[in-house]
Design an enzyme around this catalytic site. Structure first.
Site, PDB file in Angstrom:
ATOM      1  N   CYS A  50      -3.086  -5.854  -6.322  1.00 37.25           N
ATOM      2  CA  CYS A  50      -2.568  -4.797  -5.975  1.00 37.25           C
ATOM      3  C   CYS A  50      -3.358  -3.598  -6.439  1.00 37.25           C
ATOM      4  O   CYS A  50      -3.534  -3.310  -7.710  1.00 37.25           O
ATOM      5  CB  CYS A  50      -1.327  -4.725  -6.400  1.00 37.25           C
ATOM      6  SG  CYS A  50      -0.331  -3.172  -6.158  1.00 37.25           S
ATOM      7  N   TRP A  83       7.097 -10.991  -5.668  1.00 32.98           N
ATOM      8  CA  TRP A  83       6.249 -11.227  -6.766  1.00 32.98           C
ATOM      9  C   TRP A  83       6.826 -12.336  -7.809  1.00 32.98           C
ATOM     10  O   TRP A  83       8.220 -12.263  -8.152  1.00 32.98           O
ATOM     11  CB  TRP A  83       5.849 -10.003  -7.436  1.00 32.98           C
ATOM     12  CG  TRP A  83       5.238  -8.935  -6.931  1.00 32.98           C
ATOM     13  CD1 TRP A  83       5.548  -7.769  -6.546  1.00 32.98           C
ATOM     14  CD2 TRP A  83       3.878  -9.064  -6.254  1.00 32.98           C
ATOM     15  NE1 TRP A  83       4.825  -6.975  -5.641  1.00 32.98           N
ATOM     16  CE2 TRP A  83       3.569  -7.761  -5.693  1.00 32.98           C
ATOM     17  CE3 TRP A  83       2.716 -10.024  -6.316  1.00 32.98           C
ATOM     18  CZ2 TRP A  83       2.321  -7.602  -5.082  1.00 32.98           C
ATOM     19  CZ3 TRP A  83       1.579  -9.853  -5.711  1.00 32.98           C
ATOM     20  CH2 TRP A  83       1.379  -8.766  -5.242  1.00 32.98           C
ATOM     21  N   VAL A 116      10.528  -5.072  -3.757  1.00 31.82           N
ATOM     22  CA  VAL A 116      10.117  -5.464  -5.067  1.00 31.82           C
ATOM     23  C   VAL A 116       8.510  -5.119  -5.300  1.00 31.82           C
ATOM     24  O   VAL A 116       7.615  -5.831  -4.839  1.00 31.82           O
ATOM     25  CB  VAL A 116      10.446  -6.681  -5.527  1.00 31.82           C
ATOM     26  CG1 VAL A 116       9.954  -7.007  -7.131  1.00 31.82           C
ATOM     27  CG2 VAL A 116      11.749  -7.009  -5.358  1.00 31.82           C
ATOM     28  N   VAL A 118       5.035  -3.594  -7.496  1.00 32.66           N
ATOM     29  CA  VAL A 118       4.142  -3.510  -8.981  1.00 32.66           C
ATOM     30  C   VAL A 118       3.212  -2.139  -8.615  1.00 32.66           C
ATOM     31  O   VAL A 118       2.988  -2.005  -7.539  1.00 32.66           O
ATOM     32  CB  VAL A 118       3.414  -4.806  -9.065  1.00 32.66           C
ATOM     33  CG1 VAL A 118       4.315  -5.946  -9.373  1.00 32.66           C
ATOM     34  CG2 VAL A 118       2.317  -5.163  -7.965  1.00 32.66           C
ATOM     35  N   TYR A 181      -4.412   1.684   4.273  1.00 34.29           N
ATOM     36  CA  TYR A 181      -3.281   0.958   4.796  1.00 34.29           C
ATOM     37  C   TYR A 181      -2.557   1.512   6.103  1.00 34.29           C
ATOM     38  O   TYR A 181      -2.158   0.891   6.965  1.00 34.29           O
ATOM     39  CB  TYR A 181      -2.039   1.167   3.713  1.00 34.29           C
ATOM     40  CG  TYR A 181      -2.488   0.325   2.674  1.00 34.29           C
ATOM     41  CD1 TYR A 181      -1.804  -1.127   2.578  1.00 34.29           C
ATOM     42  CD2 TYR A 181      -3.117   0.770   1.363  1.00 34.29           C
ATOM     43  CE1 TYR A 181      -2.108  -1.908   1.422  1.00 34.29           C
ATOM     44  CE2 TYR A 181      -3.395  -0.251   0.264  1.00 34.29           C
ATOM     45  CZ  TYR A 181      -2.931  -1.397   0.394  1.00 34.29           C
ATOM     46  OH  TYR A 181      -2.867  -2.239  -0.723  1.00 34.29           O
TER      47      TYR A 181
END
Length: 342
Positions: A50, A83, A116, A118, A181
């Site tokens: 990521c 994750w 969720v 990161v 993106y």
């Protein structure tokens, strides 16, 4: 959905939207949000796939916070609970004792409806999520965690340059970090073309800027360079093909290719990058874009270690400081994820 898209997708005719972080508590020197900076209290959870989490990896290394802020690395391939810690023995994080990062989210807010994501910082004693604010997290590592920085740590967010750094980072975020993106998850031709054109307009402007100076702001590495690096290092491997940002490859742009290799070869940058995790995540998790889940063989990684000659522009990577030492043995990227030295 969650992943390196930050839990955001485009649905139907809606454009791709990236949600703001839901948990925005800050870990500060004075503990004003209830989370004081303390060595060993918190655990940074990342995926090496990521780009948003990679910012925290680079900052932590440059600042020498490895001993103060422990690290959990998630599997680059997620399942329906996002994750997971399947890279660890028994599929559990050895410090937090959990199988999924979602468990730390649930301890903070039961039934949290968002994705969720990161990077995330978890309070080890309680097992609760503290923050997933990827925009603020690294700025706080650079400023609020100063008492725990290594000797010789660089100033990644110098006060005198913050206005310029913030301006540069805002443009890079809109058109490059998030722009790839918006192109990759576009659901219509016009939407894709607008996003892709914006990516390359910004890259051309950055090319002109970096043709005359080694780093984005001032003559040392700053937070702005970290944020641009984590997108550029993924560009040819995934964004060029997978996200259709293919007007040209980064390797075809002499300035940007030299700039990103300069940073990659700087201690604290390339030693955090795992190309294996990056490629497997994007090509195997984004099945709406790549339904076959086939991971391409290229590009050739050996070119990342070739001479860049950016030192001819001057600049002092760490200012009055020093490079970080080698990463801890248990945090080294496996050979499969990095170029082999000549």
């Amino acid at each position: 959905m969650s992943g390196s898209d930050g839990g955001n997708r485009a649905y139907g005719n809606q454009k791709f939207q990236r949600s703001k972080a839901h948990f925005t508590d800050r870990i500060t020197a004075d503990g004003r949000d209830g989370w004081p900076v303390e060595p060993g209290r918190y655990r940074l959870v990342v995926s090496r796939a990521c780009p948003w989490a990679s910012r925290a990896l680079v900052s932590r290394r440059l600042l020498g916070l490895e001993g103060a802020l422990s690290l959990a690395v998630a599997d680059p391939i997620q399942d329906d609970r996002s994750w997971r810690f399947t890279l660890d023995p028994d599929g559990r994080d050895p410090v937090l004792g959990i199988r999924y990062l979602a468990e730390a989210y649930d301890r903070r807010e039961t039934g949290f409806p968002g994705g969720v994501s990161v990077p995330a910082i978890v309070d080890v004693p309680s097992g609760r999520l503290v923050t997933n604010d990827y925009q603020q997290l690294t700025l706080d590592l650079a400023t609020e965690w100063r008492a725990l920085h290594r000797d010789g740590a660089p100033d990644l967010y110098p006060r005198a340059l913050r206005d310029e750094i913030d301006t540069v980072m805002a443009d890079v975020y809109e058109d490059v970090n998030n722009g790839v993106y918006r192109a990759g998850f576009a659901t219509g031709q016009a939407e894709y073309e607008d996003a892709c054109a914006a990516v390359f307009r910004r890259l051309e402007l950055l090319t002109a800027r970096l043709a005359r100076q080694r780093y984005l702001v001032g003559d040392t590495i700053t937070e702005a360079d970290i944020r641009l690096f984590t997108t550029l290092v993924r560009f040819d491997a995934v964004y060029h093909g997978h996200f259709k940002c293919n007007r040209w490859k980064l390797a075809e742009n002499e300035v940007l290719w030299g700039y990103v290799r300069d940073l990659y070869q700087t201690p604290g940058f390339g030693d955090t990058v795992d190309f294996d995790h990056i490629k497997r995540h994007y090509y195997q998790v984004h099945t709406g874009i790549n339904p076959t889940r086939i991971v391409p063989l290229g590009p050739d990684l050996s070119h990342w270690l070739t001479a860049h000659h950016r030192e001819e522009l001057g600049g002092r990577p760490f200012g009055d400081g020093t490079p970080p030492g080698p990463p801890p043995p248990d945090e080294r990227v496996p050979p499969r994820g990095r170029p082999a030295p000549a």
